[in-house]
Design a protein around this motif. Structure first.
Motif, PDB file in Angstrom:
ATOM      1  N   SER A 491       0.851  -1.191   0.000  1.00 27.73           N
ATOM      2  CA  SER A 491       0.000   0.000   0.000  1.00 27.73           C
ATOM      3  C   SER A 491       0.881   1.234   0.000  1.00 27.73           C
ATOM      4  N   ARG A 492       0.293   2.328  -0.465  1.00 27.93           N
ATOM      5  CA  ARG A 492       0.998   3.608  -0.544  1.00 27.93           C
ATOM      6  C   ARG A 492       0.245   4.640   0.301  1.00 27.93           C
ATOM      7  N   THR A 493       0.973   5.397   1.133  1.00 26.53           N
ATOM      8  CA  THR A 493       0.383   6.460   1.937  1.00 26.53           C
ATOM      9  C   THR A 493       0.891   7.808   1.450  1.00 26.53           C
ATOM     10  N   LEU A 494      -0.038   8.738   1.202  1.00 21.73           N
ATOM     11  CA  LEU A 494       0.284  10.126   0.899  1.00 21.73           C
ATOM     12  C   LEU A 494      -0.046  10.976   2.117  1.00 21.73           C
ATOM     13  N   THR A 495       0.791  11.950   2.430  1.00 25.00           N
ATOM     14  CA  THR A 495       0.536  12.833   3.559  1.00 25.00           C
ATOM     15  C   THR A 495       0.587  14.286   3.109  1.00 25.00           C
ATOM     16  N   ALA A 496      -0.182  15.127   3.815  1.00 20.66           N
ATOM     17  CA  ALA A 496      -0.190  16.567   3.549  1.00 20.66           C
ATOM     18  C   ALA A 496      -0.733  17.265   4.791  1.00 20.66           C
ATOM     19  N   THR A 497       0.150  17.824   5.602  1.00 18.92           N
ATOM     20  CA  THR A 497      -0.262  18.501   6.830  1.00 18.92           C
ATOM     21  C   THR A 497      -0.728  19.915   6.511  1.00 18.92           C
ATOM     22  N   ASP A 498      -1.900  20.275   7.040  1.00 20.06           N
ATOM     23  CA  ASP A 498      -2.469  21.599   6.809  1.00 20.06           C
ATOM     24  C   ASP A 498      -3.011  22.134   8.133  1.00 20.06           C
ATOM     25  N   GLY A 499      -2.472  23.257   8.592  1.00 18.30           N
ATOM     26  CA  GLY A 499      -2.918  23.829   9.848  1.00 18.30           C
ATOM     27  C   GLY A 499      -2.673  22.925  11.042  1.00 18.30           C
ATOM     28  N   GLY A 500      -1.622  22.122  10.974  1.00 25.41           N
ATOM     29  CA  GLY A 500      -1.306  21.206  12.063  1.00 25.41           C
ATOM     30  C   GLY A 500      -2.085  19.914  12.030  1.00 25.41           C
ATOM     31  N   ILE A 501      -2.999  19.752  11.077  1.00 26.20           N
ATOM     32  CA  ILE A 501      -3.799  18.527  10.950  1.00 26.20           C
ATOM     33  C   ILE A 501      -3.093  17.586   9.991  1.00 26.20           C
ATOM     34  N   PRO A 502      -2.776  16.359  10.444  1.00 26.89           N
ATOM     35  CA  PRO A 502      -1.991  15.436   9.613  1.00 26.89           C
ATOM     36  C   PRO A 502      -2.828  14.733   8.559  1.00 26.89           C
ATOM     37  N   GLY A 503      -3.126  15.414   7.471  1.00 22.83           N
ATOM     38  CA  GLY A 503      -3.903  14.818   6.399  1.00 22.83           C
ATOM     39  C   GLY A 503      -3.174  13.657   5.757  1.00 22.83           C
ATOM     40  N   PHE A 504      -3.918  12.607   5.429  1.00 26.00           N
ATOM     41  CA  PHE A 504      -3.298  11.449   4.784  1.00 26.00           C
ATOM     42  C   PHE A 504      -4.357  10.608   4.091  1.00 26.00           C
ATOM     43  N   THR A 505      -3.906   9.784   3.160  1.00 23.02           N
ATOM     44  CA  THR A 505      -4.769   8.845   2.455  1.00 23.02           C
ATOM     45  C   THR A 505      -3.929   7.643   2.054  1.00 23.02           C
ATOM     46  N   VAL A 506      -4.551   6.460   2.033  1.00 18.70           N
ATOM     47  CA  VAL A 506      -3.830   5.217   1.777  1.00 18.70           C
ATOM     48  C   VAL A 506      -4.498   4.474   0.626  1.00 18.70           C
ATOM     49  N   GLN A 507      -3.704   4.025  -0.348  1.00 23.96           N
ATOM     50  CA  GLN A 507      -4.226   3.218  -1.447  1.00 23.96           C
ATOM     51  C   GLN A 507      -3.492   1.869  -1.492  1.00 23.96           C
ATOM     52  N   ALA A 508      -4.275   0.789  -1.552  1.00 27.78           N
ATOM     53  CA  ALA A 508      -3.699  -0.552  -1.692  1.00 27.78           C
ATOM     54  C   ALA A 508      -3.258  -0.772  -3.136  1.00 27.78           C
ATOM     55  N   LEU A 509      -2.322  -1.715  -3.329  1.00 24.01           N
ATOM     56  CA  LEU A 509      -1.753  -1.982  -4.654  1.00 24.01           C
ATOM     57  C   LEU A 509      -1.939  -3.453  -5.031  1.00 24.01           C
ATOM     58  N   PRO A 510      -3.127  -3.845  -5.484  1.00 24.79           N
ATOM     59  CA  PRO A 510      -3.282  -5.208  -6.005  1.00 24.79           C
ATOM     60  C   PRO A 510      -2.707  -5.328  -7.405  1.00 24.79           C
ATOM     61  N   ASP A 511      -2.649  -6.537  -7.919  1.00 24.03           N
ATOM     62  CA  ASP A 511      -2.144  -6.796  -9.273  1.00 24.03           C
ATOM     63  C   ASP A 511      -2.870  -5.924 -10.294  1.00 24.03           C
ATOM     64  N   ASP A 512      -2.114  -5.380 -11.253  1.00 21.86           N
ATOM     65  CA  ASP A 512      -2.711  -4.444 -12.206  1.00 21.86           C
ATOM     66  C   ASP A 512      -3.430  -5.112 -13.372  1.00 21.86           C
ATOM     67  N   ARG A 513      -3.446  -6.455 -13.415  1.00 20.55           N
ATOM     68  CA  ARG A 513      -4.143  -7.196 -14.476  1.00 20.55           C
ATOM     69  C   ARG A 513      -3.731  -6.711 -15.869  1.00 20.55           C
ATOM     70  N   GLY A 514      -2.443  -6.443 -16.003  1.00 18.91           N
ATOM     71  CA  GLY A 514      -1.953  -5.914 -17.273  1.00 18.91           C
ATOM     72  C   GLY A 514      -1.681  -6.957 -18.333  1.00 18.91           C
ATOM     73  N   THR A 515      -1.677  -8.248 -17.938  1.00 20.09           N
ATOM     74  CA  THR A 515      -1.434  -9.314 -18.909  1.00 20.09           C
ATOM     75  C   THR A 515      -2.487 -10.390 -18.768  1.00 20.09           C
ATOM     76  N   VAL A 516      -2.590 -11.220 -19.799  1.00 20.41           N
ATOM     77  CA  VAL A 516      -3.555 -12.309 -19.799  1.00 20.41           C
ATOM     78  C   VAL A 516      -2.926 -13.503 -20.507  1.00 20.41           C
ATOM     79  N   ALA A 517      -3.241 -14.717 -20.033  1.00 19.19           N
ATOM     80  CA  ALA A 517      -2.708 -15.929 -20.656  1.00 19.19           C
ATOM     81  C   ALA A 517      -3.613 -16.356 -21.799  1.00 19.19           C
ATOM     82  N   VAL A 518      -3.028 -16.555 -22.982  1.00 15.96           N
ATOM     83  CA  VAL A 518      -3.769 -17.016 -24.156  1.00 15.96           C
ATOM     84  C   VAL A 518      -2.984 -18.158 -24.794  1.00 15.96           C
ATOM     85  N   PRO A 519      -3.649 -19.071 -25.517  1.00 16.55           N
ATOM     86  CA  PRO A 519      -2.944 -20.206 -26.130  1.00 16.55           C
ATOM     87  C   PRO A 519      -2.009 -19.759 -27.237  1.00 16.55           C
ATOM     88  N   GLU A 520      -1.009 -20.572 -27.489  1.00 14.97           N
ATOM     89  CA  GLU A 520      -0.150 -20.342 -28.640  1.00 14.97           C
ATOM     90  C   GLU A 520      -0.945 -20.584 -29.920  1.00 14.97           C
TER      91      GLU A 520
END
Length: 530
Positions: A491-520
């Motif tokens: 997972s990736r966390t982004l942070t941005a403090t504003d006015g002393g408040i610790p702003g943040f957000t987290v995104q998980a990183l599952p497989d990007d499904r960029g390839t697929v198996a096909v027969p020869e």
């Protein structure tokens, strides 16, 4: 910040290459395992959906589009994002009256044979449509991210498609900063592919929460979906949650408190699409703890991983739901930098079938990187899960959500990273793994850099990231698991403090499904000749 005008396009996802057929992993009649003969090819078309970013006039939103370089994919093709408007009855009627002429231009059937007597409002609407027809975030080449911006409460949901060399692993990050008001803080979400089922443990109808389920339909026909709520006592009666229609190429934000009069702190939302497909995400806004997006949990499973809880978390609340009638008993462990440990007093968790269970884990990470690992205690039933994380103290607190997620698999990517505000967490619950992390060029320039890490069994590491030399703007991260057969979560966390408040957000990183198996090719011919 300049407001970007975004427009409409249909987006679809197809995880099959045009050059082949889908394969089965089972052996054929001759005893040959056809899966072993399959070629792994890049996908040739992908679709993504981004929810409308905010209803606040103070919102500033950045979109970043990125496609990693994929072997065999080439550089031809395109990727673009355009707006999916919120539909109304009047808009539906207008669209029903439109038809497409032979030259591909849209004409109004109701105006056929009439003089041009449109009033100023109609002229303005037509001008707006023409302006909105321009796509945004058109990448220059795979491997280089591009960014766009919008401000205020008018940012639309986005529908996008990528083709050719821009399709494999295409990812879009949406990050919004709201400086004041309900849901203030840093809100982030990775735009999602359309699907037919989503689980969101961790939503709420409590008095201090304003939670919306955003449903976006990328297709040419209407989608029909049910929104089901499950609380601590089981299914929650809803008034209008069944048979919701999402018109073609449109988005519908549904306020959860309008579906039921019950006020519950911890609920699970199940979005079940009867016809068509949608993208779904939950925007959770808190009067005191800020807001963030809750992405869908991984599909129900006996073992789940929630990666990358920030090490300075002051409060962690785990929410688990067991679909069906069977109960689930889970072992709760924290994958820390030194190995798996059991939180004191939280050795196991009992989840009744069809009910949502929540437990406070406090500052479970205690200043170190950590990920939650849920495993069956004894033949447990499948569950879905997410955590709500709070950082800060007193009136300077901010919250974010992390759902259970799938493995990194072969590769995962995330965009919108800054030189100093990004943390990448890697977890290997069951075995030691080698992981390669590549930082792309920046949106404004820079040279890619990469580094390989060893993640020991049962641990979580917040790794020191490679940063592109001469970085200008933001960059993307690509994570590759180099150890076959050993699961890695990230997972990736982004942070941005504003006015002393610790702003943040987290995104998980599952497989990007960029390839697929096909027969020869020879396998294709043999199958066709049968």
């Amino acid at each position: 910040m300049n407001r970007t005008t975004l427009s409409l396009i249909a987006g679809t996802v197809a995880l099959a290459a045009i050059t082949g057929f889908a394969t089965l992993s089972e052996p054929d009649a001759s005893g040959t395992d056809t899966a072993e003969e399959a070629a792994v090819l890049p996908v040739e078309r992908s679709g993504l959906l981004c929810p409308a970013p905010s209803a606040s006039d103070l919102a500033e939103t950045t979109y970043t589009s990125f496609t990693p370089v994929t072997k065999g994919a080439g550089s031809d093709g395109s990727a673009q994002l355009q707006a999916a408007p919120r539909e109304s009855a009047d808009t539906d009627a207008t669209e029903d009256e439109e038809k497409t002429s032979g030259d591909g231009q849209t004409t109004d059937k109701a105006d056929d044979g009439k003089a041009d007597t449109d009033n100023a409002d109609t002229d303005k609407a037509d001008d707006d449509k023409k302006t909105a027809a321009k796509p945004v975030l058109a990448p220059k080449a795979p491997g280089t991210p591009v960014t766009g911006e919008t401000s205020g409460a008018d940012g639309p949901a986005l529908v996008g498609t990528a083709e050719g060399g821009f399709a494999p692993g295409w990812t879009v990050q949406q990050t919004t900063q709201v400086t004041a008001g309900n849901g203030r803080g840093l809100l982030g979400v990775t735009c999602t592919a359309p699907d037919t089922e989503f689980w969101f443990p961790g939503v709420s109808t409590a008095a201090d929460r304003t939670d919306y389920v955003h449903l976006t339909n990328p297709d040419d026909s209407a989608a029909v979906a049910d929104i089901e709520l499950y609380g601590k006592d089981g299914a929650v009666a809803t008034t209008v949650g069944e048979g919701l229609t999402i018109p073609a190429h449109s988005t519908e934000p549904v306020l959860l408190s309008t579906l039921t009069g019950e006020k519950q702190d911890d609920l699970t939302v199940h979005v079940n699409v009867r016809s068509g497909r949608v993208g779904a995400a939950v925007q959770a806004l808190d009067d005191k703890l800020g807001g963030d997006w809750l992405a869908a949990s991984a599909d129900p499973a006996g073992t789940l991983v929630v990666p990358g809880i920030p090490k300075d978390a002051t409060a962690v609340r785990l929410v688990v739901f067991a679909p069906g009638d069977a109960d689930a008993d889970l072992k709760v462990q924290l994958a820390a930098p030194t190995g798996l440990i059991t939180p004191a007093g939280q050795e196991t968790l009992h989840v009744k079938g069809g009910m949502t269970t929540a437990v406070d884990l406090g500052d479970v990470t205690r200043g170190e990187a950590g990920s939650l690992v849920l495993t069956p205690a004894d033949g447990s039933s499948p569950v879905v899960a997410a955590v709500r994380v709070v950082r800060g103290k007193g009136d300077k607190q901010e919250s974010a959500f992390i759902p259970a997620t799938g493995q990194v698999g072969t590769r995962a990517s995330v965009a919108g990273n800054g030189a100093k505000d990004t943390t990448l967490s890697l977890t290997a619950p069951t075995g030691t793994a080698k992981v390669k992390v590549t930082a792309s060029a920046g949106t404004g320039g820079g040279t890619p850099a990469s580094q390989t890490y060893t993640i020991k069994q049962g641990t979580t590491q917040d790794v020191q990231l490679p940063v592109p030399a001469g970085l200008k703007g933001t960059y993307a991260l690509t994570v590759e698991n180099l150890t076959a057969g050993t699961p890695v979560y990230a997972s990736r966390t982004l942070t941005a403090t504003d006015g002393g408040i610790p702003g943040f957000t987290v995104q998980a990183l599952p497989d990007d499904r960029g390839t697929v198996a096909v027969p020869e090719a020879d396998e294709d011919l043999r199958v066709l000749q049968k």
